[in-house]
Design a protein around this motif. Structure first.
Motif, short mmCIF file in Angstrom:
data_model
loop_
_atom_site.label_atom_id
_atom_site.label_comp_id
_atom_site.label_asym_id
_atom_site.label_seq_id
_atom_site.Cartn_x
_atom_site.Cartn_y
_atom_site.Cartn_z
N VAL A 195 -18.80 23.84 15.99
CA VAL A 195 -19.53 24.37 17.38
C VAL A 195 -18.61 24.04 18.60
CG1 VAL A 195 -21.99 24.22 16.34
CG2 VAL A 195 -21.02 22.23 17.67
N LYS A 196 -17.33 23.91 18.20
CA LYS A 196 -16.33 23.69 19.03
C LYS A 196 -16.28 24.92 20.17
CE LYS A 196 -12.86 24.95 16.19
NZ LYS A 196 -12.03 24.87 14.99
N ALA A 197 -15.55 24.54 21.44
CA ALA A 197 -15.46 25.63 22.44
C ALA A 197 -16.84 26.40 22.88
CB ALA A 197 -14.48 26.96 21.82
N LEU A 235 -11.45 10.75 6.85
CA LEU A 235 -9.84 10.83 7.01
C LEU A 235 -9.46 12.15 6.81
CD1 LEU A 235 -7.08 8.98 7.29
CD2 LEU A 235 -7.11 8.89 4.66
N LYS A 236 -8.39 12.54 7.77
CA LYS A 236 -7.77 13.85 7.44
C LYS A 236 -6.49 13.67 6.75
CE LYS A 236 -7.55 17.82 10.03
NZ LYS A 236 -8.13 18.93 11.22
N ILE A 237 -6.42 14.47 5.94
CA ILE A 237 -4.92 14.54 4.82
C ILE A 237 -4.43 16.14 5.35
CG2 ILE A 237 -4.24 14.47 2.80
CD1 ILE A 237 -6.12 12.14 3.22
N GLY A 243 0.23 20.92 8.98
CA GLY A 243 1.24 20.45 10.10
C GLY A 243 0.73 20.17 11.29
N ARG A 244 -0.48 19.96 11.48
CA ARG A 244 -1.49 19.60 12.63
C ARG A 244 -1.82 18.19 12.43
NH1 ARG A 244 -5.80 24.04 14.60
NH2 ARG A 244 -7.10 22.64 13.17
N MET A 245 -3.20 17.95 12.68
CA MET A 245 -3.62 16.40 12.64
C MET A 245 -3.62 16.09 11.22
SD MET A 245 -4.39 15.90 15.64
CE MET A 245 -5.54 15.01 15.81
N VAL A 289 -13.40 12.39 3.08
CA VAL A 289 -12.06 12.92 3.26
C VAL A 289 -11.97 14.30 3.67
CG1 VAL A 289 -11.19 10.88 1.98
CG2 VAL A 289 -11.89 12.96 0.74
N MET A 290 -11.01 14.82 4.35
CA MET A 290 -11.16 16.32 4.39
C MET A 290 -9.32 16.74 4.44
SD MET A 290 -11.81 16.79 8.71
CE MET A 290 -11.09 18.35 8.59
N THR A 291 -9.42 17.81 4.18
CA THR A 291 -8.34 18.54 4.78
C THR A 291 -8.50 19.84 5.10
OG1 THR A 291 -5.87 19.25 3.91
CG2 THR A 291 -7.74 19.85 2.51
N HIS A 292 -7.60 20.71 5.94
CA HIS A 292 -7.77 21.93 6.62
C HIS A 292 -6.86 22.98 6.20
CE1 HIS A 292 -9.57 24.39 9.67
NE2 HIS A 292 -8.61 24.33 10.36
N PHE A 293 -7.53 24.10 5.79
CA PHE A 293 -6.41 25.47 5.30
C PHE A 293 -5.88 25.92 6.38
CE2 PHE A 293 -9.76 25.55 1.56
CZ PHE A 293 -8.94 24.72 0.77
N ALA A 311 -19.06 22.24 3.63
CA ALA A 311 -17.82 23.20 4.19
C ALA A 311 -17.89 23.08 5.97
CB ALA A 311 -18.19 24.68 3.50
N ARG A 312 -16.80 23.30 6.35
CA ARG A 312 -17.12 23.33 7.80
C ARG A 312 -16.97 24.98 8.32
NH1 ARG A 312 -12.65 20.25 6.32
NH2 ARG A 312 -11.38 21.68 7.23
N ILE A 313 -18.07 25.43 8.61
CA ILE A 313 -18.37 26.76 8.87
C ILE A 313 -18.21 27.09 10.30
CG2 ILE A 313 -19.67 28.89 8.42
CD1 ILE A 313 -18.49 27.70 5.98
N PRO A 346 -10.69 37.37 15.40
CA PRO A 346 -11.86 37.39 16.10
C PRO A 346 -12.25 36.13 16.65
CG PRO A 346 -12.05 38.19 13.75
CD PRO A 346 -10.77 37.74 14.03
N HIS A 347 -11.81 35.03 16.53
CA HIS A 347 -12.26 33.66 17.00
C HIS A 347 -11.80 33.93 18.27
CE1 HIS A 347 -11.47 32.86 12.62
NE2 HIS A 347 -11.93 31.58 12.90
N GLU A 348 -10.58 34.54 18.73
CA GLU A 348 -10.02 34.37 20.23
C GLU A 348 -10.89 35.07 21.14
OE1 GLU A 348 -6.22 35.65 21.16
OE2 GLU A 348 -6.22 34.59 23.05
C1 LIG Z 1 -12.46 25.19 13.87
C2 LIG Z 1 -12.31 24.57 12.56
C3 LIG Z 1 -13.16 25.14 11.51
C4 LIG Z 1 -14.03 26.25 11.47
O1 LIG Z 1 -13.30 27.38 11.29
P1 LIG Z 1 -13.76 28.78 11.12
O2 LIG Z 1 -12.69 29.72 10.80
O3 LIG Z 1 -14.33 29.52 12.24
O4 LIG Z 1 -14.71 28.72 9.99
C5 LIG Z 1 -13.24 24.23 10.25
N1 LIG Z 1 -12.44 23.14 10.04
C6 LIG Z 1 -11.48 22.63 11.53
C7 LIG Z 1 -11.01 21.27 11.26
C8 LIG Z 1 -11.57 23.25 12.49
O5 LIG Z 1 -10.93 23.03 13.51
#
Ligand SMILES: *Cc1c(COP(=O)(O)O)cnc(C)c1O
Length: 373
Positions: free
Chosen positions: A39-41, A129-131, A136-138, A164-168, A219-221, A357-359
């Motif tokens: 729910v950022k931004a 913890l973020k992996i 190449g970001r956090m 623990v998490m990672t981000h695609f 899942a981070r939706i 679409p995010h922007e």
């Molecule tokens: C913004 C963000 C998400 C969500 O991304 P969507 O493409 O909007 O689902 C998930 N994880 C992290 C770390 C994010 O910064």
């Protein structure tokens, strides 16, 4: 339904929001995965009341980008876990504990800060913890993870790792890279849910929808929750029963007839090719409608499409309503949303302006009037 109070407003459909949540939760349930609403931004431009509504619907996991966003949610009474996805500055550490946010850690320095205050305040001491598996970001690099965790345990025994998490970086476009990231992540943490209560999460909306096998424990939706497609193709989200939550509406402020060969707007980027009827809308780039959509985007008025003509200005834009009989001042105009058999989607605007679409959604954070229907 014409809302006579506002020149420009956003309508948030609460039923759709909740139905999207239920839909995503039931998809998650099939994989044993719970949903974190990102729910950022300002909830992707939808406004903080949207988060409150999700909280009232029983959701207990939220993701924010900054400490101040987390603080705002707590002050609005949002309960449950609020994950701080974007790291923090050392002078924000106290607020993390005060508002009981769950920080996602990317360095030993952050842990040291957290430790300092948590021993002082005896407060929440869980962290994720973020992996970094290829964004190449956090995050810390995969290769450094085991050593990091061993040191953390030794130096800060009172802080407890709860996830623990990672981000695609490319879940919507490069499956090979995504699989590589996923494999690197699960190789580090092969365990299942009951591995000391540590949960694993890696999926954003695109990962969740396109790679169900990668859903893991949570899942981070973000965007999918608002009913918009992470790939830019709405059939992906519609096919899963997810519907857009937001419509953007304005009222015609002024109508006039112009002769043939009349230039419109700054830079005279449009010239009438025939006698034309032009309507002026009280919305422009200061409210988040990109100037790059000039002469490209359509709106819906009286159930028909009308093209934006001339350059979009700061607070105004013109539409050509020559072929649409009866248009008058105060008519309702849809910039995003459905009318009759037609629809202007966020995805359409993203594609026309060469962005994602995010922007588009986040730029609409500037629309002040938000009405729940
Ligand atoms: C913004 C963000 C998400 C969500 O991304 P969507 O493409 O909007 O689902 C998930 N994880 C992290 C770390 C994010 O910064």
């Amino acid at each position: 339904m014409v809302n006579m109070r506002y020149p420009l407003w956003m309508e948030i459909n609460r039923d759709r929001l909740r139905s999207n949540l239920t839909q995503l939760q039931s998809m998650g349930d099939e994989s044993g995965s719970r949903i974190m609403a990102v729910v950022k931004a300002d909830a992707y431009g939808h406004g903080i009341d949207t988060v409150v509504s999700l909280s009232e619907a029983g959701l207990r996991n939220f993701g924010v980008a900054s400490v101040s966003e987390g603080e705002q949610l707590r002050k609005r009474g949002v309960k449950g876990d609020i994950y701080l996805l974007g790291g923090f500055f050392s002078d924000e550490t106290e607020s993390i504990l005060r508002y009981c946010l769950t920080p996602v850690i990317s360095s030993m320095e952050e842990l040291a800060q957290l430790n300092r205050y948590s021993t002082e305040l005896q407060n929440c001491t869980c962290f994720h913890l973020k992996i970094d598996t290829g964004m190449g970001r956090m995050g810390i690099l995969s290769n450094d993870t085991q050593e990091f965790l061993a040191r953390a345990k030794k130096l800060y025994p009172s802080l407890s790792l709860s996830g623990v998490m990672t981000h695609f970086s490319c879940a919507e476009c490069y499956p090979d890279h995504t699989k590589k990231q996923y494999n690197a992540f699960v190789r580090l943490f092969p365990g299942t849910t009951d591995k000391g209560g540590i949960i694993r999460h890696c999926c954003n909306s695109a990962g969740f929808l396109l790679f169900p096998e990668m859903r893991l424990d949570m899942a981070r939706i973000g965007i999918a929750l608002y009913g918009v497609s992470p790939t830019g193709d709405p059939t992906l989200t519609r096919g899963c029963g997810l519907r857009p939550v937001m419509s953007l509406k304005a009222r015609v402020k002024f109508v006039k007839n112009l002769p043939e060969c009349f230039p419109l707007g700054y830079g005279a980027t449009y010239v009438t090719s025939c006698p034309s009827r032009i309507a002026v809308l009280p919305v422009g780039y200061s409210q988040g409608i990109f100037r790059s959509l000039s002469n490209r985007m359509d709106v819906l008025i009286r159930g028909r499409r009308a093209r934006v003509v001339g350059a979009i200005s700061m607070d105004q834009m013109m539409i050509d309503v020559t072929g649409i009989p009866g248009v008058e001042k105060s008519d309702e105009v849809l910039l995003i949303g459905e009318s009759g058999n037609d629809e202007i989607t966020v995805e359409e605007l993203a594609s026309l302006s060469g962005t994602i679409p995010h922007e588009i959604l986040c730029s609409l954070v500037r629309v002040k009037n938000k009405v729940f229907i």
